[in-house]
Design a protein around this motif. Sequence first.
Motif, PDB file in Angstrom:
ATOM      1  N   GLU A 405      16.371  22.827 -20.425  1.00  0.00           N
ATOM      2  CA  GLU A 405      15.191  22.345 -21.142  1.00  0.00           C
ATOM      3  C   GLU A 405      15.589  21.327 -22.206  1.00  0.00           C
ATOM      4  O   GLU A 405      14.906  20.305 -22.381  1.00  0.00           O
ATOM      5  N   ALA A 406      16.679  21.621 -22.928  1.00  0.00           N
ATOM      6  CA  ALA A 406      17.126  20.683 -23.958  1.00  0.00           C
ATOM      7  C   ALA A 406      17.515  19.341 -23.332  1.00  0.00           C
ATOM      8  O   ALA A 406      17.193  18.279 -23.882  1.00  0.00           O
ATOM      9  N   GLY A 407      18.179  19.399 -22.183  1.00  0.00           N
ATOM     10  CA  GLY A 407      18.566  18.163 -21.515  1.00  0.00           C
ATOM     11  C   GLY A 407      17.369  17.376 -21.015  1.00  0.00           C
ATOM     12  O   GLY A 407      17.309  16.146 -21.166  1.00  0.00           O
ATOM     13  N   LEU A 408      16.380  18.073 -20.440  1.00  0.00           N
ATOM     14  CA  LEU A 408      15.184  17.391 -19.947  1.00  0.00           C
ATOM     15  C   LEU A 408      14.371  16.812 -21.110  1.00  0.00           C
ATOM     16  O   LEU A 408      13.838  15.709 -21.002  1.00  0.00           O
ATOM     17  N   SER A 409      14.278  17.558 -22.211  1.00  0.00           N
ATOM     18  CA  SER A 409      13.570  17.036 -23.387  1.00  0.00           C
ATOM     19  C   SER A 409      14.295  15.826 -23.950  1.00  0.00           C
ATOM     20  O   SER A 409      13.668  14.864 -24.415  1.00  0.00           O
ATOM     21  N   PHE A 410      15.630  15.871 -23.922  1.00  0.00           N
ATOM     22  CA  PHE A 410      16.414  14.744 -24.420  1.00  0.00           C
ATOM     23  C   PHE A 410      16.160  13.495 -23.585  1.00  0.00           C
ATOM     24  O   PHE A 410      16.218  12.372 -24.097  1.00  0.00           O
ATOM     25  N   PRO A 416       5.908  17.063 -25.397  1.00  0.00           N
ATOM     26  CA  PRO A 416       5.950  16.487 -26.749  1.00  0.00           C
ATOM     27  C   PRO A 416       5.082  17.232 -27.754  1.00  0.00           C
ATOM     28  O   PRO A 416       5.214  17.007 -28.962  1.00  0.00           O
ATOM     29  N   SER A 417       4.187  18.104 -27.279  1.00  0.00           N
ATOM     30  CA  SER A 417       3.301  18.813 -28.202  1.00  0.00           C
ATOM     31  C   SER A 417       3.959  20.032 -28.827  1.00  0.00           C
ATOM     32  O   SER A 417       3.402  20.614 -29.759  1.00  0.00           O
ATOM     33  N   ILE A 418       5.125  20.429 -28.333  1.00  0.00           N
ATOM     34  CA  ILE A 418       5.823  21.611 -28.848  1.00  0.00           C
ATOM     35  C   ILE A 418       7.191  21.187 -29.356  1.00  0.00           C
ATOM     36  O   ILE A 418       7.999  20.658 -28.586  1.00  0.00           O
ATOM     37  N   PRO A 419       7.483  21.393 -30.643  1.00  0.00           N
ATOM     38  CA  PRO A 419       8.811  21.018 -31.146  1.00  0.00           C
ATOM     39  C   PRO A 419       9.895  21.960 -30.630  1.00  0.00           C
ATOM     40  O   PRO A 419       9.867  23.154 -30.893  1.00  0.00           O
ATOM     41  N   THR A 420      10.796  21.426 -29.858  1.00  0.00           N
ATOM     42  CA  THR A 420      11.962  22.172 -29.402  1.00  0.00           C
ATOM     43  C   THR A 420      13.203  21.460 -29.903  1.00  0.00           C
ATOM     44  O   THR A 420      13.139  20.314 -30.370  1.00  0.00           O
ATOM     45  N   TRP A 421      14.341  22.129 -29.801  1.00  0.00           N
ATOM     46  CA  TRP A 421      15.578  21.494 -30.248  1.00  0.00           C
ATOM     47  C   TRP A 421      15.865  20.231 -29.442  1.00  0.00           C
ATOM     48  O   TRP A 421      16.343  19.239 -29.983  1.00  0.00           O
ATOM     49  N   GLY A 422      15.566  20.271 -28.166  1.00  0.00           N
ATOM     50  CA  GLY A 422      15.764  19.085 -27.341  1.00  0.00           C
ATOM     51  C   GLY A 422      14.843  17.950 -27.746  1.00  0.00           C
ATOM     52  O   GLY A 422      15.250  16.779 -27.756  1.00  0.00           O
ATOM     53  N   GLN A 423      13.584  18.276 -28.100  1.00  0.00           N
ATOM     54  CA  GLN A 423      12.653  17.250 -28.544  1.00  0.00           C
ATOM     55  C   GLN A 423      13.126  16.599 -29.839  1.00  0.00           C
ATOM     56  O   GLN A 423      13.023  15.378 -30.018  1.00  0.00           O
ATOM     57  N   ILE A 424      13.614  17.419 -30.777  1.00  0.00           N
ATOM     58  CA  ILE A 424      14.095  16.874 -32.046  1.00  0.00           C
ATOM     59  C   ILE A 424      15.304  15.973 -31.810  1.00  0.00           C
ATOM     60  O   ILE A 424      15.431  14.895 -32.420  1.00  0.00           O
ATOM     61  N   LEU A 425      16.190  16.380 -30.922  1.00  0.00           N
ATOM     62  CA  LEU A 425      17.338  15.544 -30.584  1.00  0.00           C
ATOM     63  C   LEU A 425      16.880  14.217 -29.988  1.00  0.00           C
ATOM     64  O   LEU A 425      17.388  13.145 -30.346  1.00  0.00           O
ATOM     65  N   GLU A 426      15.924  14.293 -29.069  1.00  0.00           N
ATOM     66  CA  GLU A 426      15.442  13.090 -28.398  1.00  0.00           C
ATOM     67  C   GLU A 426      14.818  12.121 -29.387  1.00  0.00           C
ATOM     68  O   GLU A 426      15.073  10.904 -29.344  1.00  0.00           O
ATOM     69  N   SER A 427      13.998  12.647 -30.313  1.00  0.00           N
ATOM     70  CA  SER A 427      13.367  11.766 -31.301  1.00  0.00           C
ATOM     71  C   SER A 427      14.413  11.134 -32.219  1.00  0.00           C
ATOM     72  O   SER A 427      14.278   9.983 -32.638  1.00  0.00           O
ATOM     73  N   GLY A 428      15.462  11.893 -32.535  1.00  0.00           N
ATOM     74  CA  GLY A 428      16.531  11.348 -33.368  1.00  0.00           C
ATOM     75  C   GLY A 428      17.269  10.210 -32.688  1.00  0.00           C
ATOM     76  O   GLY A 428      17.526   9.158 -33.293  1.00  0.00           O
TER      77      GLY A 428
END
Length: 477
Positions: A405-410, A416-428
């Motif tokens: 999941e973290a890799g796919l979010s990255f 995008p509606s749910i903050p996950t660690w992968g989403q935060i990494l991707e936005s960074g």
Amino acid sequence: MKPKDILRTLLSSWVGRIGAAFLALMLLVSVFVLATYPLDFGKKVWNNPVYWADYPQSAPPAWTNTFSSGARVSHTIFTADEPYDVVTDSTGRYLIYRFNLGYDYDEFPAFTSFSLSGVTFSDRPPILSLSILRPDGKEVLLLRHIVPGVAAGETAPYSRYSETPFRVYLTGDQAVAYNVRDFAAGELGLSLSLAEVQAKPEAIVFGQPDGAGGFMPLPGEYRINVTALTYADADTIAEVKYVLGGTVYGLMGTDSLGRDLARGLLFGFPVALLIGVVTSVFITVIGTATGIVSGYVGGKTDTFIQRLCDVLANVPLLPILIFLAFIIGQKLWLVILIMVVFGWPGLTIITRSMVMQHAASQLVEATRALGASPSRIMFRHVLFQIGPFVLSQMIFSTPGAILAEAGLSFLGLGDPSIPTWGQILESGFSTGAVYVGYWWWVLPPGLLVVFAAMTFVLLALGLEPVVNPRLRQHGTA
């Protein structure tokens, strides 16, 4: 083995104890988040720009002040829902709000803002003023504001700023700049243009001339005064807020939108557990059931299941997920579903080989001779024989789901509606946080992904003696 024996075996090794402690920590944080956060945190808070309007952007954690050469401004929000004092005279009724600020920083604030919400009046609209009393005894009038009056067709009581607060960013506001310019000329003896004041209003309010054409911070006690002139006893103000925009904030800092990264990272704990546990449970149930049926029944059923496993195991996952995300949308349940659909074949193949060995055992032959049905043999005897292995596989597949999941979010395929660690990494990464040195935006979510994965890896290693009795006998766990 009984559940209590499995737990005793897990806690008998230091690896298992560390894994259990990490899991307990994740569960405690998840319970705290679920008890204190709104269920629609992603939509209502995290992805709501208005909520983060009073927070500094890309600010490092406050504890970095310990390692900096000078004291950086800590972000401070002053709020009041009741006046400090109420004074009545012939003019009207004055609601006085007061905030005390101890300023001992070596720099100026990043910004300042003032907001007002929930104003109710029955006749004439209130008039507000904002001023700051400095440590040197000089007072700066920053703002005067008249609440919008009565419109045609309205009936008393009249309400203003109940849904959207009235907010003024004092930095760059032209009316504030005029007031600060008058203060600089009258109290500091400086003749500054409006453009010069708009470029550095905080330096004038919180500083003093340094003799070289600039300003240096003026430390000491400041008093922020807000006065509201009302004309009826029933007139009220729900909240008054003054924000001193800091250059450092909180435990984990903020991102480029001003969002508190600590809150987003905490919300990632229950999401990571949800993704990992739900995915691994479904993969384990489907993979174990199909593996037992394939290995015990055999024949065409075995052939069909194995060919289906071969097909699913060789289908490229990423293109399918991209296609479905484009058609259906980026949803968390879609990511979990895809991981489940394409994750069970590997366990099925391994389980089948184990079942084929147990199906030829004397216990199964004796049970069959006694007239037990195939379903009873498969799920009462065969399943219990391979149960410890299935349990360890379920635990071991959990970190894989979290990392997936973290890799796919990255890659931008997460929800995008749910903050996950992968989403935060991707936005960074997408906003260049790595290149400009915003380490607090990238390093913590990455470490938390590793922490969650290592938790279940340690649990799986601690359960190795359950799967392999020889380790238990020799005490090498």
